[in-house]
Design a protein around this motif. Structure first.
Motif, PDB file in Angstrom:
ATOM      1  N   TRP A  73       0.855  -1.186   0.000  1.00 19.43           N
ATOM      2  CA  TRP A  73       0.000   0.000   0.000  1.00 19.43           C
ATOM      3  C   TRP A  73       0.892   1.237   0.000  1.00 19.43           C
ATOM      4  O   TRP A  73       2.115   1.124   0.047  1.00 19.43           O
ATOM      5  N   ASN A  74       0.273   2.407  -0.065  1.00 17.00           N
ATOM      6  CA  ASN A  74       1.034   3.664  -0.183  1.00 17.00           C
ATOM      7  C   ASN A  74       1.996   3.615  -1.370  1.00 17.00           C
ATOM      8  O   ASN A  74       3.177   3.941  -1.258  1.00 17.00           O
ATOM      9  N   ARG A  75       1.440   3.193  -2.516  1.00 18.74           N
ATOM     10  CA  ARG A  75       2.232   3.097  -3.750  1.00 18.74           C
ATOM     11  C   ARG A  75       3.477   2.241  -3.553  1.00 18.74           C
ATOM     12  O   ARG A  75       4.562   2.552  -4.026  1.00 18.74           O
ATOM     13  N   ALA A  77       5.200   1.829  -0.972  1.00 18.62           N
ATOM     14  CA  ALA A  77       6.164   2.306   0.019  1.00 18.62           C
ATOM     15  C   ALA A  77       6.094   1.469   1.291  1.00 18.62           C
ATOM     16  O   ALA A  77       7.062   1.393   2.053  1.00 18.62           O
ATOM     17  N   ASP A  78       4.932   0.841   1.542  1.00 25.14           N
ATOM     18  CA  ASP A  78       4.744  -0.004   2.723  1.00 25.14           C
ATOM     19  C   ASP A  78       4.290  -1.386   2.286  1.00 25.14           C
ATOM     20  O   ASP A  78       3.575  -1.536   1.281  1.00 25.14           O
ATOM     21  N   MET A 100      -2.659   2.835  10.825  1.00 27.30           N
ATOM     22  CA  MET A 100      -2.867   3.399   9.493  1.00 27.30           C
ATOM     23  C   MET A 100      -3.378   4.830   9.609  1.00 27.30           C
ATOM     24  O   MET A 100      -4.198   5.147  10.474  1.00 27.30           O
ATOM     25  N   TYR A 105      -7.147   4.196   0.457  1.00 23.17           N
ATOM     26  CA  TYR A 105      -5.962   3.405   0.124  1.00 23.17           C
ATOM     27  C   TYR A 105      -6.248   2.506  -1.076  1.00 23.17           C
ATOM     28  O   TYR A 105      -7.397   2.131  -1.327  1.00 23.17           O
TER      29      TYR A 105
END
Length: 225
Positions: A73-75, A77-78, A100, A105
């Motif tokens: 998630w987060n493009r 990044a996570d 979160m 999302y």
């Protein structure tokens, strides 16, 4: 004539084999390990929102070789890894992501086998709720609150469709704290006896969506009788 046709056939076959060799070499250069193996894709991916968390659920159906799933998630990044032990049937996987930030999302889920081969992507959108959402919730309107015939009577207005009910708090005639869940469908609430201190408090409960995993509350309202 037959000889010419035979020569043409041999030349065509030679060109075809050469082309195949080049294609196969290019493929092997692209995938040095040989054929690419894709594990079974995560099926029926869903997002169940909560308070600063989200629960993801999906199905693993046919591929018994899957040993791990990864959520992004987060493009990307996570991420979070979920170890899997397959059974002989369809497995339901659930994983909750905590801490979160509030907002929308996009979640991606991949499966992996023991060799590290990755499946194609499963994707789902979902929301995470928090203090901003909760701060904008309003209580169900209490139209009247009176003591009649020695009992306490509360008349409610229509409930918000997102609300499963109201938590009502008061002290009974003996001074003991009481908590009562008032269903959203209840229009009149009767409390046996007069409440002590002549007041009641209540909070309206909310589910932002039917599949939410957490219940939210409006600020406490106090009503004097």
């Amino acid at each position: 004539m037959k000889c010419i046709r035979y020569i043409c056939f041999v030349l065509a076959a030679g060109f075809a084999l050469a082309a195949c060799d080049k294609t196969d070499k290019a493929y092997k250069d692209f995938a040095p390990g040989g054929e690419i193996t894709y594990p079974g894709k995560a099926d029926s991916l869903k997002v169940n929102p909560g308070k600063q968390r989200a629960q993801l659920t999906w199905l693993l159906k046919t591929d018994s070789r899957i040993v791990k799933c990864r959520i992004y998630w987060n493009r990307r990044a996570d991420s979070a890894d979920v170890n899997v032990t397959r059974t002989t049937g369809v497995d339901t996987i659930r994983h909750t992501l905590g801490d979160m930030g509030e907002g929308p999302y996009v979640f991606e889920v991949y499966t992996f086998n023991a060799q590290g081969d990755r499946s194609i992507k499963a994707e789902a959108n979902g929301d995470v709720y928090g203090s901003f959402y909760e701060s904008n919730l309003v209580n169900r309107t209490l139209k009247s609150a009176v003591i009649t015939g020695g009992n306490t009577k509360l008349d409610w207005d229509e409930s918000d469709p997102r609300s499963p009910g109201v938590d009502l708090r008061y002290k009974d005639a003996a001074g003991q704290p009481q908590t009562r869940r008032v269903p959203a469908t209840e229009k009149t609430t009767l409390i046996t006896g007069a409440v002590q201190a002549g007041s009641v408090e209540f909070q309206t409960l909310y589910l932002p969506v039917p599949n939410a995993i957490d219940t939210f509350r409006a600020a406490t309202a106090k009503v004097n009788l």
